[in-house]
Each structure stands twice: as C-alpha cells, then as structure tokens.
Design an enzyme around this catalytic site. Structure first.
Site, short mmCIF file in Angstrom:
data_model
loop_
_atom_site.label_atom_id
_atom_site.label_comp_id
_atom_site.label_asym_id
_atom_site.label_seq_id
_atom_site.Cartn_x
_atom_site.Cartn_y
_atom_site.Cartn_z
N HIS A 74 11.12 -3.68 -9.81
CA HIS A 74 9.91 -2.89 -10.11
C HIS A 74 10.05 -1.42 -9.74
O HIS A 74 10.67 -1.07 -8.74
CB HIS A 74 8.65 -3.54 -9.54
CG HIS A 74 8.52 -3.62 -8.05
ND1 HIS A 74 7.90 -2.63 -7.31
CD2 HIS A 74 8.88 -4.56 -7.16
CE1 HIS A 74 7.88 -2.99 -6.03
NE2 HIS A 74 8.48 -4.15 -5.90
N ASP B 272 11.08 -0.48 -1.36
CA ASP B 272 10.43 -1.56 -2.10
C ASP B 272 9.80 -0.92 -3.34
O ASP B 272 8.71 -0.37 -3.25
CB ASP B 272 9.37 -2.22 -1.21
CG ASP B 272 8.57 -3.29 -1.91
OD1 ASP B 272 8.90 -3.64 -3.05
OD2 ASP B 272 7.58 -3.77 -1.31
N GLU C 118 4.04 -4.00 -10.17
CA GLU C 118 4.35 -5.22 -9.41
C GLU C 118 3.47 -5.34 -8.19
O GLU C 118 2.97 -6.42 -7.86
CB GLU C 118 5.84 -5.21 -8.99
CG GLU C 118 6.34 -6.52 -8.40
CD GLU C 118 6.23 -6.62 -6.89
OE1 GLU C 118 6.64 -7.66 -6.34
OE2 GLU C 118 5.74 -5.68 -6.22
N GLU C 119 3.28 -4.22 -7.51
CA GLU C 119 2.56 -4.25 -6.22
C GLU C 119 1.07 -4.54 -6.37
O GLU C 119 0.38 -4.75 -5.38
CB GLU C 119 2.74 -2.91 -5.49
CG GLU C 119 4.18 -2.62 -5.05
CD GLU C 119 4.66 -3.48 -3.89
OE1 GLU C 119 3.87 -4.30 -3.40
OE2 GLU C 119 5.82 -3.33 -3.51
N ASP D 161 14.60 -7.61 -5.53
CA ASP D 161 13.55 -6.94 -4.76
C ASP D 161 13.93 -6.98 -3.28
O ASP D 161 14.91 -7.62 -2.90
CB ASP D 161 12.20 -7.66 -4.99
CG ASP D 161 10.99 -6.75 -4.82
OD1 ASP D 161 11.07 -5.77 -4.03
OD2 ASP D 161 9.96 -7.03 -5.44
N HIS E 87 6.76 -1.84 3.40
CA HIS E 87 5.42 -1.28 3.21
C HIS E 87 5.05 -0.33 4.35
O HIS E 87 3.92 -0.32 4.82
CB HIS E 87 4.35 -2.38 3.03
CG HIS E 87 4.44 -3.05 1.68
ND1 HIS E 87 3.40 -3.76 1.12
CD2 HIS E 87 5.44 -3.09 0.78
CE1 HIS E 87 3.78 -4.23 -0.07
NE2 HIS E 87 5.02 -3.83 -0.29
#
Ligand code: CO
Ligand code: ZN
Length: 380
Positions: A81, A196, A226-227, A249, A341
């Site tokens: 992503h 990410d 994606e998130e 990922d 994150h």
C-alpha cells in the site's frame, strides 16, 4: 539477445541491494500522502515501475497496476500500500489553531511534541507543531495521563483563522508527521515515518524489477487506502482476478525492553516474516497453507533467513484480496518493524532486501500445474 540478457541481469543484481532499498524507501517516504491523498507517492511509484513494466495504469480508485508478462501460466497479484496514516484538519479556531481527526490508527501518546507537514489545497506544504499545555500549568493528575487527541491542536504560527486560510489551509486539509528517513548507529537499521508501508512498496518495486521469465504474469499493485479499510486492494483484486495474491507489508517487531520474548511477534534483522495468521483471533488473515508452505520452502532452498509470524492484531491487503470474487488464495510477506504507526519506525534494510529476494524466488516456483492441483482442484 545475450547482451540484453546480461544487461537485465546486471540491473536485477544491482537493484536488490541495501542501498537501492534505502533510496526507494527515502524517495517514497518523502511523499506527503495519507490515505485518499496518494497523488505524491503515486507519481514516485510510477516513475520507478514504468521502465520495467509491459503495461502500467492507474485505476479509478487510484491504485497503480504494473504488469510484467510471464509465460502465461497464471496471474500473481502483489500488493503493497502507498497510503500512510495521517491527520485531517477538522476545524480552525479563531485564534488560528488547527483541530484535527485521525486518518487511520494513531495512538494519542505518539502525537504531542511532533512536527507536522500540512498539505494545502494548492499542493503546497506548511509546517506546524502539535503543542501541548506546558506541564507547569497542568494539574498533577493531568500531567500523568496521555492527552486525548480531541484536546490536541496544530500550531502553524498563525494568530487568526484568516491568517491560516491565507496559508491555503482549510477544513479537509491533510497532515503527516515531519520526519526524514535516516540511518541509525548501525547503518543497516533505519528510522522514519510511513515505513508502513513504503518499505513494502520498495520491496515490491525491487522484486518486480528482478523478476525475469516468470511462468506467471505478475501484477504489482501499489494500493490506496489500506489504512482506512483495505479499500484499494479489494477493487484491484476484483479487476485483475488473480490466481493467487501476495501482500507485502510491515509487521510488529516488539523485540524491545519490557516485552517478554514470547510476545516479540518478530525481531528486526532476522529476515522477512512469512505470515500464518493475523488479526484478533484470526479475524484478519489465515494464510493459504500451500502459499505459506511454498514461501517457507523457497526461503530454505534459496538460503534466505525467515521468521514465522503469528500477529495478534492488525491485518493487511491480503485479507481484502482473499475475500474478493469467489475467493483468492493469498499469503503475506512482512518486513519486521519496530514502533509501527509512530514517527520513529525502525527496520533492517537487510530484512527488506531478503523480502525482495523471497518474492522474486517465489514467483519462479508458481506454475499452471501447481495452481490447478494445489490451489484449486477439480475432483470430478
Ligand atoms: Co499500518
Ligand atoms: Zn501497512
């Protein structure tokens, strides 16, 4: 023919290097591109994939789809992503401060004290900070707690709402953390934001370039959103209708002080992780056993270090691919990453190089008879 082959081989050998992964990672991470606002990173991905693709297009969702023709024995979809978690401006106070809501999964604790980059409507960038009330004026019980996101604000140095608007910032403008990609003391270990999944993108690009004369056609998809619910992968998988899919990922590397070893999930520097299951209680993905096993066999045969991963939460594009159409067999290759994150994610470049090698070597081992005897079977 010979010369062409040598040339391609030379490029392939060159691209899956730590330096090339670092260059790609830096280039992709410098884009300010949270979910739904992927323009900046999309352009960078197209630049890197286009010279190596037989076909390349951007679909209606904004996914980039690059195809490398194989010998026509089937279709493999790779997904990494492009989007990153970010913030969206939800209100501008009359004193000139910006209130915001999260795009994707932020924790309150990681936001205060950050510099942010805000994207204006015209595509310009404005720098701001997420300030907090000085501890000196906090009540003792207040000073101990994480400040909820709803109480945080961005300061762009403005004195009024009008001044903010003159900067080009409006309700609906987006922001990301302001962090460059840098090497740590150990030059194999790098830090930055949005690893990410910009590291997955770098791995996918490196692998795609190195794939040659594959039995299957390879569709490398740089997915959007994606998130915020695995959205781009779902529609791209529907359009491509692949025989199998592989998501690339990041995954949790909790190999840090205070975490017992049995809760590490993965460790950085010990190779890419081959996923068995993710999501709470398997609500994310349970990888197709034949794909998981072929990944493991590939790693063993190629001498690529690997880890087996059971992640207790979170999931990837593989979950969306799996449930598209009548069901698509999928697996996931993960790059172990610490502090996912946050603005200080940390990973090993060696792991990323090995992830790319694993993708390339896996691709060579897929063919029509394996697809028809292992992934799908006609019994009668
Ligand atoms: Co994520
Ligand atoms: Zn991700």
């Amino acid at each position: 023919m010979y010369r062409v082959h040598c040339f391609v081989w030379a490029i392939a050998m060159q691209v899956v290097s730590k330096d090339e992964i670092f260059r790609l990672l830096k280039k992709f991470c410098e884009a300010v591109a949270p979910s739904g606002f992927e323009d900046d990173v999309r352009q960078r991905v197209i630049e890197e994939l286009e010279p190596y693709a037989d076909k390349l297009w951007v679909d209606a969702m904004g996914n980039v789809i690059a195809v490398k023709k194989g010998r026509g024995e089937g279709k493999l979809m790779l997904a990494a992503h492009m989007d990153e978690i970010g913030l969206m401006i939800s209100a501008i106070t009359k004193e000139g401060f910006l209130k915001f809501v999260p795009i994707g999964g932020w924790r309150d604790q990681v936001l205060p004290g950050q510099r942010v980059l805000i994207k204006t409507l015209s595509g310009g960038i404005v720098r701001g900070v997420i300030g907090i009330k000085p501890p000196h004026v906090m009540k003792p019980e207040e000073a101990k707690q994480a400040i909820p996101m709803t109480e945080l604000f961005i300061d762009v140095g403005a004195s009024s709402r009008e001044e903010v608007e003159r900067m080009g910032i409006t309700v609906g403008s987006v922001a990301v953390m302001d962090r460059d990609v840098e090497r740590l003391g150990n030059p194999d270990r790098v830090t930055g934001r949005a690893f990410d999944d910009r590291v997955g993108l770098a791995v996918m690009v490196a692998a795609f370039r190195a794939i040659e004369d594959s039995p299957v056609d390879v569709y490398a998809v740089a997915t959007v959103q994606e998130e915020v619910g695995l959205k781009g992968a779902r529609t791209a998988a529907f359009a491509i209708a692949p025989d199998l899919g592989l998501a690339i990922d990041v995954t949790v590397a909790a190999d840090v002080p205070g975490v017992p070893e049995h809760e590490y999930v993965t460790c950085i520097g010990r190779g890419p992780a081959i996923k068995v299951m993710d999501g709470r209680s398997g609500s994310g993905l349970i990888a197709h056993p034949a794909i998981r096993d072929l990944l493991i066999r590939t790693a063993r045969e190629e001498g690529i270090p690997y880890q087996i991963e059971v992640a207790p939460g979170g999931t990837t594009d593989a979950s969306a691919m799996q449930l598209t159409r009548e069901g698509i067999p999928v697996g996931t290759i993960s790059i172990p990453t610490r502090y996912i994150h946050s603005a200080v994610e940390v990973l090993s470049l060696e792991d990323a190089v090995n992830a790319a090698r694993l993708v390339t070597a896996f691709t060579k081992r897929i063919n029509r008879s394996w697809i028809e005897s292992v992934l799908r079977r006609t019994v009668k």
